[in-house]
Every structure is written in C-alpha cells, then in structure tokens.
Design an enzyme around this catalytic site. Structure first.
Site, PDB file in Angstrom:
ATOM      1  N   TYR A  30       0.771  -1.267   0.010  1.00 15.64           N
ATOM      2  CA  TYR A  30      -0.073  -0.026   0.032  1.00 15.64           C
ATOM      3  C   TYR A  30       1.037   1.291   0.008  1.00 15.64           C
ATOM      4  CZ  TYR A  30      -2.994   3.770   1.532  1.00 15.64           C
ATOM      5  OH  TYR A  30      -3.595   5.094   1.608  1.00 15.64           O
ATOM      6  N   SER A 112      -3.702  15.061   5.995  1.00 20.75           N
ATOM      7  CA  SER A 112      -4.817  14.379   4.965  1.00 20.75           C
ATOM      8  C   SER A 112      -6.082  14.234   5.694  1.00 20.75           C
ATOM      9  CB  SER A 112      -4.118  13.150   4.595  1.00 20.75           C
ATOM     10  OG  SER A 112      -5.166  12.355   3.655  1.00 20.75           O
ATOM     11  N   GLN A 133      -4.972  18.864   3.810  1.00 22.65           N
ATOM     12  CA  GLN A 133      -5.301  18.566   2.473  1.00 22.65           C
ATOM     13  C   GLN A 133      -6.667  18.067   2.418  1.00 22.65           C
ATOM     14  OE1 GLN A 133      -4.574  14.595   1.800  1.00 22.65           O
ATOM     15  NE2 GLN A 133      -4.342  14.537  -0.338  1.00 22.65           N
ATOM     16  N   TYR A 135      -9.668  16.146   0.553  1.00 24.06           N
ATOM     17  CA  TYR A 135     -10.011  15.439  -0.449  1.00 24.06           C
ATOM     18  C   TYR A 135     -11.700  15.629  -0.322  1.00 24.06           C
ATOM     19  CZ  TYR A 135      -6.249  11.962  -1.205  1.00 24.06           C
ATOM     20  OH  TYR A 135      -5.232  11.234  -1.425  1.00 24.06           O
ATOM     21  N   LYS A 258      -3.654  20.748  -5.466  1.00 19.39           N
ATOM     22  CA  LYS A 258      -2.610  19.660  -5.346  1.00 19.39           C
ATOM     23  C   LYS A 258      -2.955  18.687  -6.568  1.00 19.39           C
ATOM     24  CE  LYS A 258      -0.295  16.576  -2.383  1.00 19.39           C
ATOM     25  NZ  LYS A 258      -0.502  15.231  -3.296  1.00 19.39           N
ATOM     26  N   HIS A 282       0.902  12.705  -7.565  1.00 15.60           N
ATOM     27  CA  HIS A 282       0.205  11.744  -6.451  1.00 15.60           C
ATOM     28  C   HIS A 282       1.011  10.514  -6.314  1.00 15.60           C
ATOM     29  CE1 HIS A 282      -3.648  11.507  -4.425  1.00 15.60           C
ATOM     30  NE2 HIS A 282      -2.962  10.520  -3.879  1.00 15.60           N
ATOM     31  N   ARG A 285       0.220   7.072  -8.157  1.00 13.36           N
ATOM     32  CA  ARG A 285      -0.507   6.578  -7.584  1.00 13.36           C
ATOM     33  C   ARG A 285      -1.955   6.426  -8.336  1.00 13.36           C
ATOM     34  NH1 ARG A 285       0.247   4.006  -2.720  1.00 13.36           N
ATOM     35  NH2 ARG A 285      -2.067   4.275  -1.974  1.00 13.36           N
TER      36      ARG A 285
END
Length: 395
Positions: A30, A112, A133, A135, A258, A282, A285
């Site tokens: 991961y 995050s 950050q 999402y 970003k 990223h 990824r």
C-alpha cells in the site's frame, strides 16, 4: 564516532528497505506501490536522476542558509512532509510524531483528510506548520462541515486535491484484499500479521486504525464494515473550475490545488485566484501514463511567471533530489514516502532522524554546488527532462 542510528540508517533508502521488511506485505504494498505496473513510480525516479547540476567551487564562501519565505511565513528549510493518506498505519503514532518534529523545525506538515488521526489532533501537534489537504467529500453538507472544522482548528493553508475524481483500482491492494473491506480473518492477511510481530503488536496496542476525520460523519449504530464502506464512499469527489472558484470565495487563507500537471490548468488556477499549485502525480498512484512533476515544472513556471507559488512532490528521497526540484522551478518541495519509511523502520525515533538526514544532505549538496541560498539553485541547472507540453494558451 558516528552515532549508531546514523550508521544503520544513513539514507532514506536504508530506511525504506528496513520499513518494507518490518511491515506486513499488504501494508508495504500500500505504501510503496503505484498504479498498474508502477511505470509512473519509475518515471518519477528516472526523471529526477536525469537532472544534472553544475558545481562551482571558485565562489565566495559564506554560511549556508536553508530558510525560505513562502505565504508570509519563514520556514526552516525548503521542504516539508506531504500529506499521506493512512500514513499513520505505517507505525502507530507516526503522523503525530512527524507533525511535532515539523513544528519544532518550522517546516510544514501536510494533514490528509484520510489520516488515521483527526484534523484537529494533527493541527494541535503541528501548530502553525499544519497544512490541511482536502479530499473533497462528495456530499456537500459534509464538505462544508469539514471546511468549517479546518477553519475552527486554525489551518491557514488548504490544499485541494484534484486528481482523485473517481474510485481507483490498484492491483496490489486488490491482490492483498486491502481496502474499505480489509479483513483480519483472511488467511493470507493473518499469516502476514503473524510473521511481522513487531508491527502487529504495536498496531494491536494502539488499536485498529480509523479515518477519524470522516468517521465523524458515519451514521450511528452501523457495523464496522458498513461504516468503512460509508467513509470510503465519500472520497471520490470531482473538482472543477467552479468548485475552485467557490472554495476561493469561502476560504480566506492560502488556497492551493494539489495534483496539477498541465501548464494550462496551472494558469487556470492562477486566474481563479489561487495562491499556488502543488505540481504532483500523486506519487505515481493515479495515472500510470502521467508525466512526473519534474518533467512539467519548467513549462508551468514559464506560464505562471516567477511570483506564483509552485510546490512539487514525487519520488524525492534525498537532499540532492530537493535541489533538483528547486533548480527546475519549484519554490518548495513536499516529501511523503521517505518520511513514513523512517517511521516504519525506527518507530517514533524516526521522526527526528529523517529530518536530520534530509537537512544534512541538502546542506552538503548546496555546499558542493556553491550556493548559500536555495533560491540560487536554478543557476546550477544543466539539463532537465522537460516534456513538449502545452503553454497554457490555445494552440
């Protein structure tokens, strides 16, 4: 006498090897894996290695000053910790330890949305060095509340991730049965836990990792599997120009996008009124065919001019890599995997050591190049692997 920790882990590559051995395969894959065959991961490394810098020795000497100013703040060095989703699972408490160390050194720590500690806890650890950050949740009410919480916690820098428009399929996570329905009862998973006792014991003592910021919104009374499905279902959120304009109107701090690679999109962000962009694929990824940050940085810099902040990440492992990124046009560098490999290799002791190593390497490389200020590194650039990308204007 060289201290024992320096002898054992003199570089982040040594930390990486040790961390990947110490973690179960599902966790190691991961953290280290990319998309598909990992071509984008290799491109990040290969294009960094292709950047050559000219040393100058017959220069007037002087003390090297690593500090840089950005967004009205002075940072102790031109690099910080990138936000890494689920990074705290590499070793329990690693995000908090890195946040505290970043705060002590006056260097940014990226928090995050999908960290295993809440945005409030990590802001408390990082202090004024915390950058949040986002999402973007695909439920408007939840998005609005996450932004409210970030403001209330005192974040001044918001990085909106734009390169997760939909669900992703990463082959290694599918093979490892690792994701929103991760199961400890899977025989292969159980065997990996059994054969990596130090990681398993530390994780067991700390408790099962949870995405605390978004877990706040899960309906009460549902089971663990349904809760995980709910949380992961919030993550894919497309970000378009109107979303950025709305965020610009509603966020009175520093606003960054970003995941920008196209010069035209960097110019669009500039026209909307953002304070800068994070040039990033990223960590390899997302899209296997995407360019690396260092390939597109020169073209983006030409389009946006000298005063628009360009922050870059992707494949950085050494102080020399930091110099390379700055030389081709970045104002600042974020580093993700290397910091968390240090934590996986050494536990909480890794936080100070990895900062020490990267800082020492950066200082050594600047000395070799004959520069005392990070802003002078572009003068040492010989070659960079620039792509023939668009200019931001209509072709």
């Amino acid at each position: 006498m060289i201290p024992k920790l320096n002898r054992k882990f003199p570089s982040t590559y040594d930390m990486e090897r040790a961390a990947l051995r110490r973690m179960p395969k599902f966790m190691a894959d991961y953290v280290s894996g990319g998309m598909g065959l990992g071509l984008n991961l290799r491109r990040n490394r290969e294009t960094l290695d292709a950047v050559r810098l000219m040393p100058r020795y017959l220069v007037e000497g002087g003390a090297i000053d690593l500090s840089v100013s950005l967004f009205g703040q002075t940072f102790g060095a031109p690099f910080g910790v990138a936000p890494v989703g689920n990074g705290g699972s590499v070793w329990p408490g690693s995000a908090e330890a890195l946040a505290r160390e970043a705060r002590a050194r006056q260097q940014p720590f990226g928090v995050s949305t999908v960290a295993v500690s809440s945005l409030e806890k990590l802001k408390s650890a990082a202090g004024d060095m915390g950058w949040f950050q986002l999402y973007r949740p695909n439920v408007p009410e939840i998005e609005a509340d996450v932004l409210r919480r970030a403001k209330d916690a005192g974040y001044k820098v918001l990085m909106v991730t734009v390169d997760v428009p939909d669900f992703l399929r990463r082959d290694h996570d599918i093979r490892n049965n690792f994701g929103s329905e991760f199961s400890l009862t899977d025989p292969a998973t159980f065997w990996q836990l059994l054969t990596h006792p130090s990681w398993t014991y530390a994780s067991w003592r700390h408790g099962m990792p949870k995405l605390e910021t978004l877990l706040h919104y899960a309906p009460a009374g549902i089971g663990a599997r349904e809760r995980d499905r709910f949380v992961f279902g919030l993550l894919p959120g497309h970000v378009g120009p109107e979303d950025l304009r709305r965020l610009r109107e509603n966020w009175d701090g520093i606003l960054l996008a970003k995941g920008i690679l196209d010069p035209a999109e960097a110019a669009l962000c500039q026209s909307i009124g953002l304070d800068g962009v994070v040039v990033s694929n990223h960590g390899g990824r997302q899209l296997e065919a995407a360019p690396s940050a260092i390939e597109v940085l020169p073209a983006i810099r030409r389009v946006v001019g000298p005063d628009f902040a360009l922050i870059a990440d992707g494949g950085v492992r050494t102080g020399l890599d930091i110099c390379r990124m700055l030389a081709v046009g970045a104002d600042f560098v974020l580093i993700g995997r290397a910091f968390y490999y240090a934590m996986g290799a050494m536990g909480l002791a890794g936080a100070s050591h990895v900062f020490d190593v990267l800082t020492a390497e950066l200082r050594t490389m600047m000395g070799q190049l004959g520069v005392t200020d990070p802003r002078d590194l572009p003068e040492r650039l010989i070659t960079s692997p620039e792509l023939p990308v668009g200019t931001g204007a209509d072709d």
